[in-house]
Structure formats: C-alpha cells, structure tokens
Design a protein around this motif. Structure first.
Motif, PDB file in Angstrom:
ATOM      1  N   THR A 266       1.836  18.242  11.433  1.00 35.88           N
ATOM      2  CA  THR A 266       1.147  19.273  10.634  1.00 35.88           C
ATOM      3  C   THR A 266      -0.353  19.002  10.520  1.00 35.88           C
ATOM      4  OG1 THR A 266       1.587  18.011   8.633  1.00 35.88           O
ATOM      5  CG2 THR A 266       3.171  19.729   9.187  1.00 35.88           C
ATOM      6  N   ARG A 267      -0.774  17.796  10.941  1.00 36.12           N
ATOM      7  CA  ARG A 267      -2.172  17.351  10.787  1.00 36.12           C
ATOM      8  C   ARG A 267      -2.614  17.390   9.325  1.00 36.12           C
ATOM      9  NH1 ARG A 267      -4.926  17.985  16.090  1.00 36.12           N
ATOM     10  NH2 ARG A 267      -3.308  18.681  17.480  1.00 36.12           N
ATOM     11  N   ALA A 268      -1.660  17.202   8.422  1.00 31.27           N
ATOM     12  CA  ALA A 268      -2.008  17.189   6.996  1.00 31.27           C
ATOM     13  C   ALA A 268      -2.828  15.945   6.688  1.00 31.27           C
ATOM     14  CB  ALA A 268      -0.736  17.205   6.167  1.00 31.27           C
ATOM     15  N   ARG A 269      -3.750  16.069   5.760  1.00 28.89           N
ATOM     16  CA  ARG A 269      -4.603  14.937   5.369  1.00 28.89           C
ATOM     17  C   ARG A 269      -4.184  14.370   4.014  1.00 28.89           C
ATOM     18  NH1 ARG A 269      -5.604  13.090   9.429  1.00 28.89           N
ATOM     19  NH2 ARG A 269      -7.057  11.667   8.402  1.00 28.89           N
ATOM     20  N   HIS A 270      -3.129  14.984   3.419  1.00 27.09           N
ATOM     21  CA  HIS A 270      -2.665  14.525   2.106  1.00 27.09           C
ATOM     22  C   HIS A 270      -1.147  14.341   2.143  1.00 27.09           C
ATOM     23  CE1 HIS A 270      -6.300  15.261  -0.517  1.00 27.09           C
ATOM     24  NE2 HIS A 270      -6.672  15.711   0.672  1.00 27.09           N
ATOM     25  N   LEU A 271      -0.683  13.252   1.505  1.00 25.29           N
ATOM     26  CA  LEU A 271       0.759  13.000   1.394  1.00 25.29           C
ATOM     27  C   LEU A 271       1.136  12.787  -0.068  1.00 25.29           C
ATOM     28  CD1 LEU A 271       3.592  12.312   2.556  1.00 25.29           C
ATOM     29  CD2 LEU A 271       2.845   9.933   2.681  1.00 25.29           C
ATOM     30  N   ILE A 272       2.197  13.466  -0.471  1.00 23.59           N
ATOM     31  CA  ILE A 272       2.744  13.289  -1.827  1.00 23.59           C
ATOM     32  C   ILE A 272       4.083  12.571  -1.707  1.00 23.59           C
ATOM     33  CG2 ILE A 272       3.805  14.516  -3.762  1.00 23.59           C
ATOM     34  CD1 ILE A 272       1.769  16.734  -3.350  1.00 23.59           C
ATOM     35  N   LEU A 273       4.262  11.521  -2.486  1.00 27.43           N
ATOM     36  CA  LEU A 273       5.563  10.851  -2.563  1.00 27.43           C
ATOM     37  C   LEU A 273       6.069  11.056  -3.985  1.00 27.43           C
ATOM     38  CD1 LEU A 273       7.787   8.904  -1.545  1.00 27.43           C
ATOM     39  CD2 LEU A 273       6.336   7.006  -2.274  1.00 27.43           C
ATOM     40  N   ALA A 274       7.243  11.669  -4.120  1.00 29.21           N
ATOM     41  CA  ALA A 274       7.721  12.000  -5.469  1.00 29.21           C
ATOM     42  C   ALA A 274       9.229  11.800  -5.594  1.00 29.21           C
ATOM     43  CB  ALA A 274       7.365  13.451  -5.786  1.00 29.21           C
ATOM     44  N   GLY A 275       9.714  11.830  -6.847  1.00 34.76           N
ATOM     45  CA  GLY A 275      11.145  11.658  -7.127  1.00 34.76           C
ATOM     46  C   GLY A 275      11.449  10.218  -7.524  1.00 34.76           C
ATOM     47  N   GLY A 276      12.628  10.013  -8.074  1.00 30.62           N
ATOM     48  CA  GLY A 276      12.992   8.696  -8.603  1.00 30.62           C
ATOM     49  C   GLY A 276      12.840   7.558  -7.600  1.00 30.62           C
ATOM     50  N   VAL A 277      13.170   7.809  -6.318  1.00 28.73           N
ATOM     51  CA  VAL A 277      13.105   6.730  -5.310  1.00 28.73           C
ATOM     52  C   VAL A 277      11.641   6.344  -5.015  1.00 28.73           C
ATOM     53  CG1 VAL A 277      13.900   6.037  -2.997  1.00 28.73           C
ATOM     54  CG2 VAL A 277      15.299   7.541  -4.372  1.00 28.73           C
ATOM     55  N   ALA A 278      10.704   7.215  -5.429  1.00 27.16           N
ATOM     56  CA  ALA A 278       9.278   6.883  -5.258  1.00 27.16           C
ATOM     57  C   ALA A 278       8.880   5.702  -6.141  1.00 27.16           C
ATOM     58  CB  ALA A 278       8.418   8.097  -5.576  1.00 27.16           C
ATOM     59  N   CYS A 279       9.759   5.302  -7.069  1.00 23.86           N
ATOM     60  CA  CYS A 279       9.502   4.080  -7.870  1.00 23.86           C
ATOM     61  C   CYS A 279       9.593   2.844  -6.971  1.00 23.86           C
ATOM     62  CB  CYS A 279      10.562   3.907  -8.959  1.00 23.86           C
ATOM     63  SG  CYS A 279      10.491   5.121 -10.247  1.00 23.86           S
ATOM     64  N   ASN A 280      10.272   2.977  -5.840  1.00 19.65           N
ATOM     65  CA  ASN A 280      10.523   1.816  -4.983  1.00 19.65           C
ATOM     66  C   ASN A 280       9.226   1.307  -4.349  1.00 19.65           C
ATOM     67  OD1 ASN A 280      11.294   0.542  -2.233  1.00 19.65           O
ATOM     68  ND2 ASN A 280      13.180   0.523  -3.427  1.00 19.65           N
ATOM     69  N   GLN A 281       8.918   0.065  -4.664  1.00 24.78           N
ATOM     70  CA  GLN A 281       7.643  -0.527  -4.251  1.00 24.78           C
ATOM     71  C   GLN A 281       7.539  -0.682  -2.734  1.00 24.78           C
ATOM     72  OE1 GLN A 281       5.146  -1.008  -6.382  1.00 24.78           O
ATOM     73  NE2 GLN A 281       3.900  -1.573  -4.597  1.00 24.78           N
ATOM     74  N   THR A 282       8.667  -0.984  -2.073  1.00 27.12           N
ATOM     75  CA  THR A 282       8.636  -1.154  -0.611  1.00 27.12           C
ATOM     76  C   THR A 282       8.340   0.173   0.069  1.00 27.12           C
ATOM     77  OG1 THR A 282      10.283  -2.877  -0.885  1.00 27.12           O
ATOM     78  CG2 THR A 282       9.940  -2.107   1.341  1.00 27.12           C
ATOM     79  N   LEU A 283       8.963   1.242  -0.412  1.00 27.83           N
ATOM     80  CA  LEU A 283       8.708   2.570   0.149  1.00 27.83           C
ATOM     81  C   LEU A 283       7.261   2.963  -0.104  1.00 27.83           C
ATOM     82  CD1 LEU A 283       9.673   5.223   1.432  1.00 27.83           C
ATOM     83  CD2 LEU A 283      10.366   5.995  -0.849  1.00 27.83           C
ATOM     84  N   ARG A 284       6.837   2.713  -1.318  1.00 24.66           N
ATOM     85  CA  ARG A 284       5.478   3.088  -1.681  1.00 24.66           C
ATOM     86  C   ARG A 284       4.451   2.352  -0.815  1.00 24.66           C
ATOM     87  NH1 ARG A 284       2.352   2.070  -7.391  1.00 24.66           N
ATOM     88  NH2 ARG A 284       0.383   2.743  -6.556  1.00 24.66           N
ATOM     89  N   SER A 285       4.629   1.021  -0.683  1.00 26.30           N
ATOM     90  CA  SER A 285       3.656   0.231   0.097  1.00 26.30           C
ATOM     91  C   SER A 285       3.654   0.655   1.552  1.00 26.30           C
ATOM     92  CB  SER A 285       3.974  -1.264   0.057  1.00 26.30           C
ATOM     93  OG  SER A 285       4.215  -1.664  -1.212  1.00 26.30           O
ATOM     94  N   SER A 286       4.861   0.911   2.070  1.00 26.95           N
ATOM     95  CA  SER A 286       4.962   1.277   3.476  1.00 26.95           C
ATOM     96  C   SER A 286       4.177   2.570   3.743  1.00 26.95           C
ATOM     97  CB  SER A 286       6.445   1.417   3.813  1.00 26.95           C
ATOM     98  OG  SER A 286       6.623   2.146   4.956  1.00 26.95           O
ATOM     99  N   LEU A 287       4.358   3.588   2.901  1.00 25.01           N
ATOM    100  CA  LEU A 287       3.656   4.866   3.112  1.00 25.01           C
ATOM    101  C   LEU A 287       2.174   4.746   2.800  1.00 25.01           C
ATOM    102  CD1 LEU A 287       6.317   7.405   1.831  1.00 25.01           C
ATOM    103  CD2 LEU A 287       5.516   7.090   4.171  1.00 25.01           C
ATOM    104  N   GLU A 288       1.871   3.908   1.826  1.00 24.88           N
ATOM    105  CA  GLU A 288       0.463   3.707   1.462  1.00 24.88           C
ATOM    106  C   GLU A 288      -0.301   3.102   2.647  1.00 24.88           C
ATOM    107  OE1 GLU A 288       0.262   1.431  -2.126  1.00 24.88           O
ATOM    108  OE2 GLU A 288      -1.229   2.819  -2.955  1.00 24.88           O
ATOM    109  N   THR A 289       0.328   2.126   3.310  1.00 22.57           N
ATOM    110  CA  THR A 289      -0.306   1.484   4.467  1.00 22.57           C
ATOM    111  C   THR A 289      -0.468   2.482   5.615  1.00 22.57           C
ATOM    112  OG1 THR A 289       0.827  -0.518   3.812  1.00 22.57           O
ATOM    113  CG2 THR A 289      -0.127  -0.528   6.016  1.00 22.57           C
ATOM    114  N   GLU A 290       0.587   3.271   5.869  1.00 26.85           N
ATOM    115  CA  GLU A 290       0.502   4.275   6.942  1.00 26.85           C
ATOM    116  C   GLU A 290      -0.653   5.243   6.666  1.00 26.85           C
ATOM    117  OE1 GLU A 290       2.133   4.198   9.635  1.00 26.85           O
ATOM    118  OE2 GLU A 290       4.041   3.188   9.287  1.00 26.85           O
ATOM    119  N   CYS A 291      -0.794   5.646   5.404  1.00 25.76           N
ATOM    120  CA  CYS A 291      -1.854   6.595   5.041  1.00 25.76           C
ATOM    121  C   CYS A 291      -3.230   5.960   5.182  1.00 25.76           C
ATOM    122  CB  CYS A 291      -1.655   7.104   3.617  1.00 25.76           C
ATOM    123  SG  CYS A 291      -0.305   8.269   3.489  1.00 25.76           S
TER     124      CYS A 291
END
Ligand code: KG4
Ligand code: ZN
Length: 346
Positions: A266-291
């Motif tokens: 989509t060539r989007a420049r913004h990513l939203i991570l939401a919902g209860g599983v977004a509390c997960n630090q490993t998921l959060r760090s992984s997407l944060e690094t990719e971004c």
C-alpha cells in the motif's frame, strides 16, 4: 463538548469521559471494571455472567465517574456506546443504557464500532502524533485479527484476517493447554521472558506471498501434539519457558511479516498496532524495528488503552461530532458488525 463513552461488548464494563475542544481531545477519565476473575475458572468468557455483571456494574461505574469529577448528567453533550461486534446480550445492556440516558437527557447517542475504537486507541494519549493516510492497521485481540488499510477517516479496506482463531484466542488456548490461567496472552509473555524462542520450531501458516490471511488453529494443534510427545514441557521449568517463547515467536513472526508486506503493497507511511495483543512487547518491538528501518511512523496505544476500554469509544464519537457527522437515530446493536460497515460520511 463532553462525551460519555460506554463499552460492554465482552467482559469489561467501561465508562469514560472525553472532553473535546477545538483542536484537542482529552481523556478526562477512563474507568474499567474487569470481570477476568469471574471468567477465569471457565477458561474463557461466559456470556450470561458477562451480561449480569454489566447490568450490575454499568450504572455504578457511571455514577462513580460523575461523582469523581463533580460532573452532572446535564453537562454531557453526547453519549457513545459500542454497538458491535460483541456478545449480543452484553451489547444490549450498554446500548439500552445509553439510549435511555440519551432519551432522558435529550442528547445524541452514537453507536460506535468497537473495532474502530481499537483502531484509533493510539490517539488517546497526548504524546501520539497525527495520522496520515493511507495507513495500515494490525488489530489483534481476543476476538479479532485484522489487517486493514485506512484510506481516509472512516474509510477502511480489509486485506486480511484470521480464517480460524484470533491471535489473542490462540494465546488463550495455548495457555490453557499448559495450565496457565486466563487470559493467556500476558501469562505466555511472562513465561517467555527467560525462554529460548528458537527451542522448538513451530509451523507458521499461510507464509505465501500476496496472502494477508492468518490461521492459528494449526499452530495450536502443533503445540498440543508436541506436548503429547514431550509432556515435560508442560510442567518443568525452563522447558515450559522455551515452549512459551517458541510459540510466541511463531505468532509474532507471522503477524509482523504480513503487516510489513501490506505496508509495502500500500506504500503506507503510518502503521497502527491495536487490540489486547498489542500489549505484547515482542510484537511491539518487532513492528517498531520494521517501521524504524523503513522510516514509517509507528502508532501503538498505551497498554491500558490496548485492551477494552470506553475512552476509545468516546474518542470516535467525539471525532464524528467534530466532523459534523450526526448519529444514526435508529442504530441497533450488531453482534457481527464489520469494520468495513462503519464508513463515515464527512
Ligand atoms: O482487546 P481485548 O482486551 O479484548 C477483545 O476485544 O478481545 O484483548 C484481549 C486479548 C486476550 O486474548 C489476551 O490474551 C490478549 O488480548 N493479550 C495478550 C497480551 N495481553 C493481552 N496477548 C499477548 N501478549 C500480551 N501481553
Ligand atoms: Zn476489544
């Protein structure tokens, strides 16, 4: 403008007060009464118990919010309530309460899509930055796993979802297999902390290109077969830690890989991570690094706003009010409401 948000779609009774000024929205109060302890021994949410608790707690919680802030019902300008998706009778409690309140106060009542609330939950914190479109959103909770493109305010395109269990549900079911209490996500995360994520190679579903769907039930079955053959992993530390870390890695990797693929498509420049599983630090760090590597703006809610709350419901209504969008006067509750169905006309 003062908006009262109400959320009763599952096992949290929640109310919130959102204050909307010309350019800013502020959460003045957010109260959540969780029923986790009541449902824990059943290993999941029991709809009858949830409904009974909402009936008892919603009026009490509303009164508490008003009293805490010396707020009168007449100070409210609008009411916002989750109209779906969720447990039918649980939704009915919130919607009936909100309607009665709106009628008696002669104030507008907005029926809000719970998923839309989750999507915008990162913007409840004053530190969050503004969103630009198109954006990609990964919404992962106990009931939903959605990969969406947000093309503009209220315009959503679903690219992928789960074909069986939701991501949070997979955490909850695997936790149950190894004797950890409900909800399983935070428990598995805790046990993963000192575990080796590469100890067991669990399979990931649908790794093919150009497919944005997820499947977690095969992974859950693999964990069950693995435990049948290796019962020690269920009981003994540090084996149990390795099992949790390996399972968590399998879930996080597939979520991150498909999210990155959609960002590229989509060539989007913004990513939203939401919902209860977004509390997960490993998921959060992984997407944060990719971004970070791709110079993409990453938005993720504070942990207290990742799980179910009423502030996110009030926020969506406040934003609609600000945009001059009127509520549907005859809205009803919809247990299977889709995000694509809540397109807002501006
Ligand atoms: O958004 P939410 O509060 O309720 C739904 O709308 O479903 O999400 C609850 C889900 C549960 O399945 C729970 O196990 C999961 O979110 N969860 C987590 C974590 N915290 C909550 N999953 C993985 N890691 C966590 N830290
Ligand atoms: Zn939710």
């Amino acid at each position: 403008m003062n908006v009262l948000g109400i959320e009763t779609s599952c096992d949290e009774t929640a109310v919130a007060w959102i204050e909307s000024k010309e350019q800013t929205l502020a959460v003045k109060s957010s109260l959540v009464s969780s029923q986790i302890r009541l449902h824990e021994r059943f290993g999941g949410v029991v709809p009858e118990i949830a409904t009974r608790e909402h009936l008892r707690n919603l009026p009490l919680l509303t009164r508490q919010l008003l009293e805490n802030h010396s707020l009168n019902l007449s100070d409210l300008d609008a009411i916002a309530v989750t109209s779906g998706p969720g447990l039918p009778t649980a939704l009915l409690v919130g919607v009936s309460f909100a309607r009665a309140l709106g009628l008696s106060l002669a104030k507008p009542v907005f029926g809000i899509n719970h998923l839309e609330g989750h999507l915008f939950s990162p913007f409840l914190s004053s530190s969050s930055q503004s969103l630009e479109f198109p954006a990609v959103a990964l919404l992962v909770s106990g009931g939903h796993t959605l990969l969406m493109e947000i093309k503009g305010w209220g315009i959503y395109r679903k690219w992928g979802g789960t074909v069986d269990d939701a991501a949070g549900e997979a955490f909850d079911k695997v936790a149950r297999l190894i004797g950890l209490p409900y909800p399983g996500g935070p428990q598995i995360e805790k046990w993963s902390l000192q575990g080796n994520p590469n100890a067991i190679d669990f399979p990931q579903s649908f790794p093919e290109r150009d497919n944005f769907n997820f499947s977690f039930s095969g992974l859950k079955t693999s964990v069950r077969y693995f435990l049948d053959k290796n019962p020690d992993y269920q009981k003994e530390d540090p084996l149990k830690r390795d099992l949790c870390a390996s399972f968590q890695k399998a879930v996080v990797e597939v979520l991150a890989r498909k999210t990155v693929r959609l960002l590229e498509k989509t060539r989007a420049r913004h990513l939203i991570l939401a919902g209860g599983v977004a509390c997960n630090q490993t998921l959060r760090s992984s997407l944060e690094t990719e971004c970070l590597n791709r110079k993409i703006q990453f938005h993720r809610a504070e942990s207290r706003y990742c799980t179910d709350n009423a502030a996110m419901i009030g926020l969506v209504a406040a934003e609609k009010l600000r945009r001059g969008i009127s509520p549907d006067p005859v809205f009803d509750f919809h247990p299977n409401l889709k995000l694509e169905e809540c397109i807002s006309k501006t």
